[in-house]
Scaffold this motif. Structure first.
Motif, PDB file in Angstrom:
ATOM      1  N   ALA A 143      44.030  27.615  53.822  1.00 33.29           N
ATOM      2  CA  ALA A 143      44.394  26.262  54.244  1.00 33.29           C
ATOM      3  C   ALA A 143      44.893  26.252  55.684  1.00 33.29           C
ATOM      4  CB  ALA A 143      45.442  25.694  53.298  1.00 33.29           C
ATOM      5  N   CYS A 144      45.614  27.306  56.096  1.00 30.95           N
ATOM      6  CA  CYS A 144      46.107  27.386  57.476  1.00 30.95           C
ATOM      7  C   CYS A 144      44.973  27.505  58.479  1.00 30.95           C
ATOM      8  CB  CYS A 144      47.057  28.574  57.620  1.00 30.95           C
ATOM      9  SG  CYS A 144      48.664  28.332  56.820  1.00 30.95           S
ATOM     10  N   ARG A 145      43.845  28.044  58.055  1.00 34.11           N
ATOM     11  CA  ARG A 145      42.728  28.237  58.979  1.00 34.11           C
ATOM     12  C   ARG A 145      41.931  26.965  59.206  1.00 34.11           C
ATOM     13  NH1 ARG A 145      39.389  32.658  56.251  1.00 34.11           N
ATOM     14  NH2 ARG A 145      37.948  32.095  57.932  1.00 34.11           N
ATOM     15  N   ILE A 146      42.178  25.923  58.392  1.00 40.00           N
ATOM     16  CA  ILE A 146      41.446  24.664  58.549  1.00 40.00           C
ATOM     17  C   ILE A 146      42.332  23.690  59.330  1.00 40.00           C
ATOM     18  CG2 ILE A 146      40.285  22.777  57.366  1.00 40.00           C
ATOM     19  CD1 ILE A 146      39.959  24.608  54.967  1.00 40.00           C
ATOM     20  N   ASN A 147      41.964  23.442  60.536  1.00 36.32           N
ATOM     21  CA  ASN A 147      42.715  22.530  61.397  1.00 36.32           C
ATOM     22  C   ASN A 147      41.977  21.197  61.458  1.00 36.32           C
ATOM     23  OD1 ASN A 147      44.517  21.449  63.241  1.00 36.32           O
ATOM     24  ND2 ASN A 147      43.632  22.506  65.008  1.00 36.32           N
ATOM     25  N   HIS A 148      42.348  20.295  60.512  1.00 30.85           N
ATOM     26  CA  HIS A 148      41.639  19.018  60.408  1.00 30.85           C
ATOM     27  C   HIS A 148      42.607  17.973  59.859  1.00 30.85           C
ATOM     28  CE1 HIS A 148      38.654  16.047  59.017  1.00 30.85           C
ATOM     29  NE2 HIS A 148      37.837  16.601  59.905  1.00 30.85           N
ATOM     30  N   PRO A 149      42.499  16.743  60.324  1.00 29.76           N
ATOM     31  CA  PRO A 149      43.422  15.699  59.839  1.00 29.76           C
ATOM     32  C   PRO A 149      43.334  15.460  58.340  1.00 29.76           C
ATOM     33  CG  PRO A 149      42.272  14.957  61.814  1.00 29.76           C
ATOM     34  CD  PRO A 149      41.625  16.243  61.408  1.00 29.76           C
ATOM     35  N   ASN A 150      42.196  15.738  57.726  1.00 32.02           N
ATOM     36  CA  ASN A 150      42.026  15.513  56.293  1.00 32.02           C
ATOM     37  C   ASN A 150      42.287  16.762  55.458  1.00 32.02           C
ATOM     38  OD1 ASN A 150      39.552  13.571  57.583  1.00 32.02           O
ATOM     39  ND2 ASN A 150      41.045  12.638  56.212  1.00 32.02           N
ATOM     40  N   ALA A 151      42.887  17.782  56.044  1.00 28.47           N
ATOM     41  CA  ALA A 151      43.248  18.989  55.301  1.00 28.47           C
ATOM     42  C   ALA A 151      44.761  19.099  55.242  1.00 28.47           C
ATOM     43  CB  ALA A 151      42.655  20.231  55.958  1.00 28.47           C
ATOM     44  N   VAL A 193      35.655   7.149  51.854  1.00 29.49           N
ATOM     45  CA  VAL A 193      36.202   8.337  51.183  1.00 29.49           C
ATOM     46  C   VAL A 193      35.238   9.512  51.285  1.00 29.49           C
ATOM     47  CG1 VAL A 193      36.928   9.286  48.966  1.00 29.49           C
ATOM     48  CG2 VAL A 193      37.621   6.964  49.611  1.00 29.49           C
ATOM     49  N   ALA A 194      33.935   9.246  51.033  1.00 30.21           N
ATOM     50  CA  ALA A 194      32.955  10.334  51.064  1.00 30.21           C
ATOM     51  C   ALA A 194      32.837  10.929  52.452  1.00 30.21           C
ATOM     52  CB  ALA A 194      31.589   9.807  50.600  1.00 30.21           C
ATOM     53  N   THR A 195      32.906  10.081  53.494  1.00 27.12           N
ATOM     54  CA  THR A 195      32.824  10.585  54.870  1.00 27.12           C
ATOM     55  C   THR A 195      34.003  11.487  55.189  1.00 27.12           C
ATOM     56  OG1 THR A 195      31.648   8.595  55.554  1.00 27.12           O
ATOM     57  CG2 THR A 195      32.664   9.917  57.275  1.00 27.12           C
ATOM     58  N   SER A 196      35.203  11.068  54.770  1.00 23.26           N
ATOM     59  CA  SER A 196      36.397  11.881  55.031  1.00 23.26           C
ATOM     60  C   SER A 196      36.305  13.241  54.331  1.00 23.26           C
ATOM     61  CB  SER A 196      37.649  11.132  54.567  1.00 23.26           C
ATOM     62  OG  SER A 196      37.802   9.917  55.258  1.00 23.26           O
ATOM     63  N   VAL A 197      35.825  13.225  53.080  1.00 25.40           N
ATOM     64  CA  VAL A 197      35.690  14.482  52.330  1.00 25.40           C
ATOM     65  C   VAL A 197      34.662  15.391  52.993  1.00 25.40           C
ATOM     66  CG1 VAL A 197      34.963  15.499  50.133  1.00 25.40           C
ATOM     67  CG2 VAL A 197      36.428  13.485  50.147  1.00 25.40           C
ATOM     68  N   CYS A 198      33.528  14.819  53.389  1.00 22.55           N
ATOM     69  CA  CYS A 198      32.477  15.635  54.024  1.00 22.55           C
ATOM     70  C   CYS A 198      32.947  16.206  55.360  1.00 22.55           C
ATOM     71  CB  CYS A 198      31.223  14.789  54.225  1.00 22.55           C
ATOM     72  SG  CYS A 198      30.378  14.363  52.672  1.00 22.55           S
ATOM     73  N   VAL A 254      36.033  17.144  56.259  1.00 21.23           N
ATOM     74  CA  VAL A 254      36.926  18.287  56.083  1.00 21.23           C
ATOM     75  C   VAL A 254      36.174  19.480  55.453  1.00 21.23           C
ATOM     76  CG1 VAL A 254      37.791  17.613  53.803  1.00 21.23           C
ATOM     77  CG2 VAL A 254      39.210  19.011  55.305  1.00 21.23           C
ATOM     78  N   LEU A 255      35.178  19.202  54.585  1.00 21.45           N
ATOM     79  CA  LEU A 255      34.386  20.303  54.021  1.00 21.45           C
ATOM     80  C   LEU A 255      33.554  20.985  55.093  1.00 21.45           C
ATOM     81  CD1 LEU A 255      33.133  18.878  50.598  1.00 21.45           C
ATOM     82  CD2 LEU A 255      34.806  20.695  50.984  1.00 21.45           C
ATOM     83  N   ALA A 256      33.013  20.198  56.006  1.00 25.80           N
ATOM     84  CA  ALA A 256      32.253  20.793  57.106  1.00 25.80           C
ATOM     85  C   ALA A 256      33.134  21.702  57.951  1.00 25.80           C
ATOM     86  CB  ALA A 256      31.634  19.686  57.965  1.00 25.80           C
ATOM     87  N   GLU A 257      34.387  21.275  58.161  1.00 25.70           N
ATOM     88  CA  GLU A 257      35.333  22.108  58.912  1.00 25.70           C
ATOM     89  C   GLU A 257      35.621  23.410  58.160  1.00 25.70           C
ATOM     90  OE1 GLU A 257      37.872  22.986  62.141  1.00 25.70           O
ATOM     91  OE2 GLU A 257      36.449  21.329  61.898  1.00 25.70           O
ATOM     92  N   ALA A 258      35.793  23.295  56.845  1.00 23.71           N
ATOM     93  CA  ALA A 258      36.069  24.484  56.025  1.00 23.71           C
ATOM     94  C   ALA A 258      34.886  25.439  56.035  1.00 23.71           C
ATOM     95  CB  ALA A 258      36.410  24.075  54.592  1.00 23.71           C
ATOM     96  N   HIS A 259      33.689  24.904  55.882  1.00 20.51           N
ATOM     97  CA  HIS A 259      32.497  25.755  55.872  1.00 20.51           C
ATOM     98  C   HIS A 259      32.304  26.434  57.225  1.00 20.51           C
ATOM     99  CE1 HIS A 259      30.668  23.191  52.381  1.00 20.51           C
ATOM    100  NE2 HIS A 259      31.724  23.911  52.012  1.00 20.51           N
ATOM    101  N   GLY A 260      32.648  25.720  58.267  1.00 20.77           N
ATOM    102  CA  GLY A 260      32.560  26.332  59.589  1.00 20.77           C
ATOM    103  C   GLY A 260      33.506  27.493  59.759  1.00 20.77           C
TER     104      GLY A 260
END
Length: 433
Positions: free
Chosen positions: A351-359, A403-408, A410-416
């Motif tokens: 979680a610390c490695r994901i720097n995103h407003p929705n995380a 909602v779906a855009t926000s989820v996608c 943060v997931l894109a950030e995580a996958h990156g």
């Protein structure tokens, strides 16, 4: 309700994030059968090429089994020999009436009683050790009786009796004599016939030579028949032995597997009992934790949710007077305890490695003096997507897209960052106000 993420729509990190792992590969192991094992179980056990004998104690094992398997056949052959020797007594009355008395004495006073005695001997324990010698003896005596008849009867009638020697040689195969006895006995019968014929000198040399060739050919046939019959019997013995050994190995493995399965079932049952006790203890502990201070820094207040790895409390950083969410690790039982704790720690690291407003933002991780592992996160206000769907029934198209855009995002950030959430569902999406 799981404590999740920032801004309006945030992903709960309860199961968030898989740690980065290196994939290690190993070379496939080569399966080889040891020579020692193959020599012990293979049908190609060393066998003498002439006598066909094995080395002890395998030879004794084969002899005992072969005796049991062929005993009935040997007894039948002995009775058949006695019957034929008796029936041909009727021929004596036609072929040699002048010498009938001597022929009947040979048949019914000497040979047939001895054959009967050998048959009776087959029911004694000593027959197992002396079968070859006893059967060879009666075949030799029967052959000597035929040679004596040839000596007694005047030509040309005596020339007919050499055919009896052919029958005697056939009985060498029927009675399953061992190869050395079969070879010696057939050679001895042939030699006796030739000796008596040459000694008498009453038959033409060409006739004696012809009979000698017939007897020699029969001797070769008897040798080959006995050789291959015994060879096949020994090969089948080895194959049955291998099958028995393999069957025993499988039975031993099955027993071992059953024992291990039983142990595994007992261990699993014990783990379940321990897990239930641990669950009860943790449930009681989670209700008693509000008001507890962790490491003189974080005070636990009311319980606000629970997840796979622990329970979430509203808390406060006592030095900064800042509201936080604190997840207390739920201890696992058995061999997975350390693995579960490590995954709990990696959840915070990921979680610390994901720097995103929705995380969700993770602020701290530690193990308290009371051996409670905990994870400190920012405190979110709101509800989960599952609760909101349950309350409203359905979203508008615009709300759904938001909602779906926000989820996608943060997931894109995580996958990156090389992280896979693995458990995206409405209860793990938090709507933050």
């Amino acid at each position: 309700m799981e404590q999740p993420t920032s801004s309006e729509t945030r992903l709960a990190n309860d199961t968030a994030a898989e740690e980065e792992q290196g994939v290690s590969t190993t070379r496939p192991e080569r399966k080889r059968r040891s020579r020692a094992e193959e020599a012990h179980t293979s049908p190609r056990v060393r066998m003498d090429p002439f006598t066909l004998r094995f080395h002890e104690p395998l030879e004794r094992e084969f002899a005992d089994e072969y005796f049991e398997r062929t005993l009935k056949e040997v007894r039948t052959a002995i009775l058949l020999g006695a019957f034929l020797y008796t029936v041909f007594g009727l021929v004596d009355a036609v072929v040699a009436p002048d010498h009938l008395r001597e022929l009947l004495i040979i048949r019914f006073a000497i040979v047939v009683p001895l054959i009967g005695g050998c048959f009776a001997f087959s029911y004694t324990a000593a027959f197992r050790r002396h079968r070859d010698w006893a059967v060879s003896g009666i075949i030799l005596i029967a052959g000597l009786g035929l040679v004596a008849m040839i000596r007694i009867i005047s030509p040309p009638a005596n020339d007919l009796y050499y055919a009896g020697l052919l029958l005697a040689m056939m009985f060498i195969t029927l009675t399953r004599l061992s190869l050395p006895h079969a070879v010696i006995l057939s050679a001895l019968l042939t030699t006796l016939y030739l000796g008596v014929s040459l000694w008498l000198g009453r038959a033409e040399p060409a006739f004696i030579l012809f009979n000698a060739v017939i007897l020699a050919s029969t001797m070769v046939i008897v040798f080959l028949a006995n050789y291959y019959i015994e060879r096949y019997a020994r090969t089948n013995f080895l194959q049955r032995r291998v099958i028995q050994q393999r069957t025993q190995e499988l039975e031993d493995k099955n027993v071992e597997l059953m024992v291990k399965n039983q142990m595994l079932a007992e261990s699993r049952a014990e783990n379940l009992r321990t897990a239930r006790r641990s669950e009860l203890i943790f449930s009681a502990l989670s209700e008693a934790l509000p008001g507890t201070v962790l490491d003189d820094k974080y005070r636990l207040d009311e319980k606000i949710g629970s997840g796979n790895f622990g329970t979430v409390y509203r808390g406060e950083h006592m030095l900064l007077h800042h509201p936080v969410a604190i997840k207390v690790f739920r201890p696992a039982v058995g061999n997975t305890a350390l693995e579960s704790l490590d995954r709990f720690r990696l959840e915070g690291i990921s979680a610390c490695r994901i720097n995103h407003p929705n995380a969700v933002t993770v602020l701290d991780f530690d193990v308290s003096a009371g051996s409670l592992a905990y994870l400190v996160m920012e405190l979110l206000e709101g509800c989960s997507l599952a609760d909101e769907l349950h309350r409203l029934g359905k979203f508008s198209a615009a709300r759904t897209a938001q909602v779906a855009t926000s989820v996608c995002d943060v997931l894109a950030e995580a996958h990156g960052a090389g992280i896979v959430h693995r458990d995206i569902k409405p209860s793990n999406v938090f709507l933050h106000r």
